[in-house]
Structure formats: C-alpha cells, structure tokens
Design a protein around this motif. Structure first.
Motif, PDB file in Angstrom:
ATOM      1  N   GLY A 124       1.168  -0.610  -0.423  1.00 51.77           N
ATOM      2  CA  GLY A 124       0.143   0.109  -0.072  1.00 51.77           C
ATOM      3  C   GLY A 124       0.599   1.527  -0.352  1.00 51.77           C
ATOM      4  O   GLY A 124       1.211   2.424  -0.795  1.00 51.77           O
ATOM      5  N   ARG A 125       1.441   1.278   0.673  1.00 54.72           N
ATOM      6  CA  ARG A 125       2.637   2.232   0.688  1.00 54.72           C
ATOM      7  C   ARG A 125       3.965   2.818  -0.835  1.00 54.72           C
ATOM      8  O   ARG A 125       3.358   3.680  -0.662  1.00 54.72           O
ATOM      9  CB  ARG A 125       4.083   2.075   1.447  1.00 54.72           C
ATOM     10  CG  ARG A 125       2.928   2.423   3.153  1.00 54.72           C
ATOM     11  CD  ARG A 125       4.159   1.391   4.373  1.00 54.72           C
ATOM     12  NE  ARG A 125       5.036   2.726   4.796  1.00 54.72           N
ATOM     13  CZ  ARG A 125       4.967   4.135   5.289  1.00 54.72           C
ATOM     14  NH1 ARG A 125       3.987   3.864   5.932  1.00 54.72           N
ATOM     15  NH2 ARG A 125       6.071   5.187   6.051  1.00 54.72           N
ATOM     16  N   ARG A 126       3.945   1.245  -1.106  1.00 53.58           N
ATOM     17  CA  ARG A 126       5.254   1.443  -2.560  1.00 53.58           C
ATOM     18  C   ARG A 126       4.007   1.711  -4.099  1.00 53.58           C
ATOM     19  O   ARG A 126       4.329   2.637  -4.464  1.00 53.58           O
ATOM     20  CB  ARG A 126       4.943   0.333  -2.924  1.00 53.58           C
ATOM     21  CG  ARG A 126       6.100  -0.379  -4.500  1.00 53.58           C
ATOM     22  CD  ARG A 126       6.662  -1.549  -4.219  1.00 53.58           C
ATOM     23  NE  ARG A 126       7.829  -1.984  -3.297  1.00 53.58           N
ATOM     24  CZ  ARG A 126       7.436  -2.955  -2.503  1.00 53.58           C
ATOM     25  NH1 ARG A 126       6.067  -3.864  -2.478  1.00 53.58           N
ATOM     26  NH2 ARG A 126       8.083  -3.563  -1.667  1.00 53.58           N
ATOM     27  N   LEU A 160       6.193  10.183   1.638  1.00 53.84           N
ATOM     28  CA  LEU A 160       6.024   8.873   3.021  1.00 53.84           C
ATOM     29  C   LEU A 160       7.846   8.787   3.222  1.00 53.84           C
ATOM     30  O   LEU A 160       8.347   8.545   2.437  1.00 53.84           O
ATOM     31  CB  LEU A 160       5.390   7.394   3.266  1.00 53.84           C
ATOM     32  CG  LEU A 160       4.177   7.883   2.644  1.00 53.84           C
ATOM     33  CD1 LEU A 160       3.289   6.508   2.737  1.00 53.84           C
ATOM     34  CD2 LEU A 160       3.206   8.913   3.653  1.00 53.84           C
ATOM     35  N   PRO A 161       7.994   8.713   4.472  1.00 51.40           N
ATOM     36  CA  PRO A 161       9.075   8.919   4.946  1.00 51.40           C
ATOM     37  C   PRO A 161       8.988   6.788   5.480  1.00 51.40           C
ATOM     38  O   PRO A 161       8.282   6.831   6.080  1.00 51.40           O
ATOM     39  CB  PRO A 161       9.693   9.787   6.538  1.00 51.40           C
ATOM     40  CG  PRO A 161       8.286   9.926   6.669  1.00 51.40           C
ATOM     41  CD  PRO A 161       7.208   9.975   5.464  1.00 51.40           C
ATOM     42  N   PRO A 189      10.380  -2.481   8.621  1.00 48.33           N
ATOM     43  CA  PRO A 189      10.845  -2.605   7.554  1.00 48.33           C
ATOM     44  C   PRO A 189       9.878  -3.134   6.487  1.00 48.33           C
ATOM     45  O   PRO A 189       9.637  -2.432   5.357  1.00 48.33           O
ATOM     46  CB  PRO A 189      11.703  -3.888   7.737  1.00 48.33           C
ATOM     47  CG  PRO A 189      10.797  -4.691   8.965  1.00 48.33           C
ATOM     48  CD  PRO A 189      10.567  -3.010   9.572  1.00 48.33           C
ATOM     49  N   GLU A 190       8.380  -3.129   7.010  1.00 43.93           N
ATOM     50  CA  GLU A 190       7.262  -3.387   5.419  1.00 43.93           C
ATOM     51  C   GLU A 190       7.209  -1.564   5.724  1.00 43.93           C
ATOM     52  O   GLU A 190       6.181  -0.993   4.241  1.00 43.93           O
ATOM     53  CB  GLU A 190       6.321  -3.984   6.095  1.00 43.93           C
ATOM     54  CG  GLU A 190       5.731  -3.312   7.746  1.00 43.93           C
ATOM     55  CD  GLU A 190       6.058  -3.967   8.447  1.00 43.93           C
ATOM     56  OE1 GLU A 190       5.797  -4.274   9.547  1.00 43.93           O
ATOM     57  OE2 GLU A 190       6.989  -4.676   8.686  1.00 43.93           O
ATOM     58  N   ARG A 191       7.262  -0.875   6.591  1.00 44.62           N
ATOM     59  CA  ARG A 191       6.756   0.584   6.114  1.00 44.62           C
ATOM     60  C   ARG A 191       8.112   1.561   5.615  1.00 44.62           C
ATOM     61  O   ARG A 191       8.850   2.527   5.417  1.00 44.62           O
ATOM     62  CB  ARG A 191       6.828   1.273   7.760  1.00 44.62           C
ATOM     63  CG  ARG A 191       5.457   0.898   8.698  1.00 44.62           C
ATOM     64  CD  ARG A 191       4.919   1.189   9.807  1.00 44.62           C
ATOM     65  NE  ARG A 191       5.241   2.700   9.735  1.00 44.62           N
ATOM     66  CZ  ARG A 191       5.408   3.341  10.748  1.00 44.62           C
ATOM     67  NH1 ARG A 191       5.647   2.578  11.999  1.00 44.62           N
ATOM     68  NH2 ARG A 191       5.305   5.374  10.780  1.00 44.62           N
ATOM     69  N   LYS A 214       0.723   3.166   5.840  1.00 46.55           N
ATOM     70  CA  LYS A 214      -0.227   1.713   6.178  1.00 46.55           C
ATOM     71  C   LYS A 214       0.645   1.380   7.232  1.00 46.55           C
ATOM     72  O   LYS A 214       1.997   1.405   7.201  1.00 46.55           O
ATOM     73  CB  LYS A 214       0.069   0.560   5.995  1.00 46.55           C
ATOM     74  CG  LYS A 214      -1.476   0.649   4.358  1.00 46.55           C
ATOM     75  CD  LYS A 214      -1.730  -0.233   3.678  1.00 46.55           C
ATOM     76  CE  LYS A 214      -3.129   0.118   3.046  1.00 46.55           C
ATOM     77  NZ  LYS A 214      -3.621  -1.175   2.161  1.00 46.55           N
ATOM     78  N   SER A 215       0.364   1.380   8.555  1.00 44.28           N
ATOM     79  CA  SER A 215       1.126   0.465   9.628  1.00 44.28           C
ATOM     80  C   SER A 215       0.225  -0.993   9.813  1.00 44.28           C
ATOM     81  O   SER A 215      -1.037  -1.094  10.414  1.00 44.28           O
ATOM     82  CB  SER A 215       1.644   1.601  11.057  1.00 44.28           C
ATOM     83  OG  SER A 215       0.817   1.829  11.078  1.00 44.28           O
ATOM     84  N   VAL A 216       0.522  -1.922  11.095  1.00 51.03           N
ATOM     85  CA  VAL A 216       0.123  -2.595  10.793  1.00 51.03           C
ATOM     86  C   VAL A 216      -0.535  -2.431  13.025  1.00 51.03           C
ATOM     87  O   VAL A 216      -0.105  -2.427  13.179  1.00 51.03           O
ATOM     88  CB  VAL A 216       1.761  -4.510  11.683  1.00 51.03           C
ATOM     89  CG1 VAL A 216       0.514  -5.558  11.802  1.00 51.03           C
ATOM     90  CG2 VAL A 216       1.717  -4.078  10.498  1.00 51.03           C
ATOM     91  N   ALA A 217      -1.653  -3.090  13.122  1.00 50.88           N
ATOM     92  CA  ALA A 217      -2.441  -3.098  14.585  1.00 50.88           C
ATOM     93  C   ALA A 217      -2.896  -4.439  14.138  1.00 50.88           C
ATOM     94  O   ALA A 217      -3.331  -5.434  12.889  1.00 50.88           O
ATOM     95  CB  ALA A 217      -3.571  -2.203  14.218  1.00 50.88           C
TER      96      ALA A 217
END
Length: 247
Positions: free
Chosen positions: A106-108, A175-176, A181-183, A114-117
């Motif tokens: 989603g970021r790429r 995005l920074p 690592p997935e972010r 996005k981040s995981v929850a």
C-alpha cells in the motif's frame, strides 16, 4: 529487508465497509492528536493547502485482495487539500491494516501510510463490535459498535464512487520510512481516483472509548456523525496511480 513480495497496481478488491462522516475542520484548525504517526506527520501535512471540509472514518474488512485473503483496515481522512493547479483531493493521514504485505504494498503503490495493528471484528444479534489495538497490546486504541437503524435498514443505499467524479480522488504525499521494515519510504506523489461500488444501508455508530472512537494517541479521539453506511459487499479497483514529483 521485510521479505514482503511486491504486488503492483492495479488491485481488484472485495470487502465489507463501514463509512462515517466527520464534522469538518476549518482550514486554520489544528489536526487532532493521533491524526498521523509522529514519524510521518510532517510529510502528511506538507504540500498543497489544507482547506478542511468533512472528514471520513472508515473500517474495511477485505475478503479478497492480491496479497491476502483477509485484510482489515482502519482509516482516518481529515479532509481535503487544494493544489497549485487548482485540483483538490482527500488525503489519508492515519491507517492501520492487519498484514505486513498490505502495509508495504500500500505504501509502495499509492503512498498510503499504512502500519500494522491487531483487529477484532465480531457480529452478534445484528451488532458489530470493532476493536483495534497495537500489536500484542491488551487494550484497544479504537473501539466502537455499529448496528442497523431499525426503521431505515431496508432502504437500499448503494455505493458508487464514480458518481462523484474527481471529488473522492486521493492525493498522497511521499512517505518517510517507519521503524518497521515493511513501512518503506516513497519518493513521488501518488494521485488515485477511487473506484468502489456495492449495495448498502444506514448504520448507527456507538463510540466506546469515553464517548470517542479513539484514544487520542494512536488514533484521533473524535466523534463521527452518528449515522453512516455499511456496505456488505463492495467491489472495486485500486488502480495504477498518477505519479508526480510535485503537485
């Protein structure tokens, strides 16, 4: 390295979706605490002029994506931005998802931050309870219940974002990188018109964190409009975005 396989756009998607509007912030208002991850907040308010307007709170439970057979998402959009060419667009500033593959891709693909929850979505006797917590945490930072509006539940309210033209276009800044690592970081702006459709009906939302939906840290402590929509079978496409160095 995250070990996540790349899954480029376009994505064909199926989901069930809850959508609630938020009272608009003025163009000079401060964003609520928790509107973005602190690592990304500066990037997510940069570029263009924030013009306010109604925000959007969404919970999406995907039943089909190119990367996962199940992916849940919690989304906050504070309103719209205006750009030097006269165009306008919404911007997602906080979004949690349930998988690393959704996060990285989603970021790429679209600069979605996005981040995981951890998600817990259950339905019993027509009432849906939605809890979202940080990975491994015992207490949710987002907690609501939704249920159909008794007198209105049989009135169809179909969703078709194409009827809104370019109004619902997302314009997401680069995005920074985040600490996980997935972010991953990105370098260009991404512009994406939304293409979603499906049957729906009205539902009422009940915020359960001291009368708010979020804790004010990991998600804004806001109160959406009490009536929104639920679409049990949304189909659509997240397409190939327009990428540009500036807007």
């Amino acid at each position: 390295m995250s070990g996540v396989a790349a899954a480029p756009a376009p994505w064909q998607l199926k989901s069930r979706t809850w959508t609630f509007l938020l009272s608009g912030l003025s163009a000079t208002s401060s964003f609520p605490a928790g509107f973005a991850d602190p690592v990304e907040a500066e990037a997510l308010v940069s570029g263009g002029e924030y013009i306010g307007g109604p925000g959007i709170l969404m919970v999406v439970s995907y039943t089909e994506t190119p990367v996962d057979c199940q992916d849940d998402e919690l989304i906050y959009t504070p309103g719209r931005w205006k750009f030097k060419d006269g165009s306008r667009g919404f911007r997602i500033t906080r979004i949690y998802v349930s998988t690393k593959s959704s996060t990285e891709n989603g970021r790429r693909n679209w600069n979605i931050p996005k981040s995981v929850a951890d998600f817990d979505i259950t339905t019993s006797d027509g009432v849906t309870t939605i809890k979202v917590s940080m990975p491994g945490a015992s207490q949710p930072f987002f907690h609501v219940q939704t249920k159909p509006v008794p007198l209105l539940r049989h009135i169809p309210l179909p969703l078709d974002t194409t009827l809104f033209g370019n109004y619902l276009t997302l314009v997401q800044p680069p995005l920074p990188a985040g600490p996980e690592p997935e972010r991953i970081a990105t370098t260009q702006w991404a512009i994406l018109p939304l293409n979603l459709r499906g049957p729906g009906h009205l539902e009422r939302i009940f915020p359960l964190l001291d009368g708010k939906v979020g804790d004010g840290k990991n998600f804004p402590a806001i109160v959406p409009w009490s009536i929104g929509t639920y679409e049990p079978m949304v189909e659509g496409e997240f397409g190939i975005p327009i990428l540009t160095d500036s807007v």
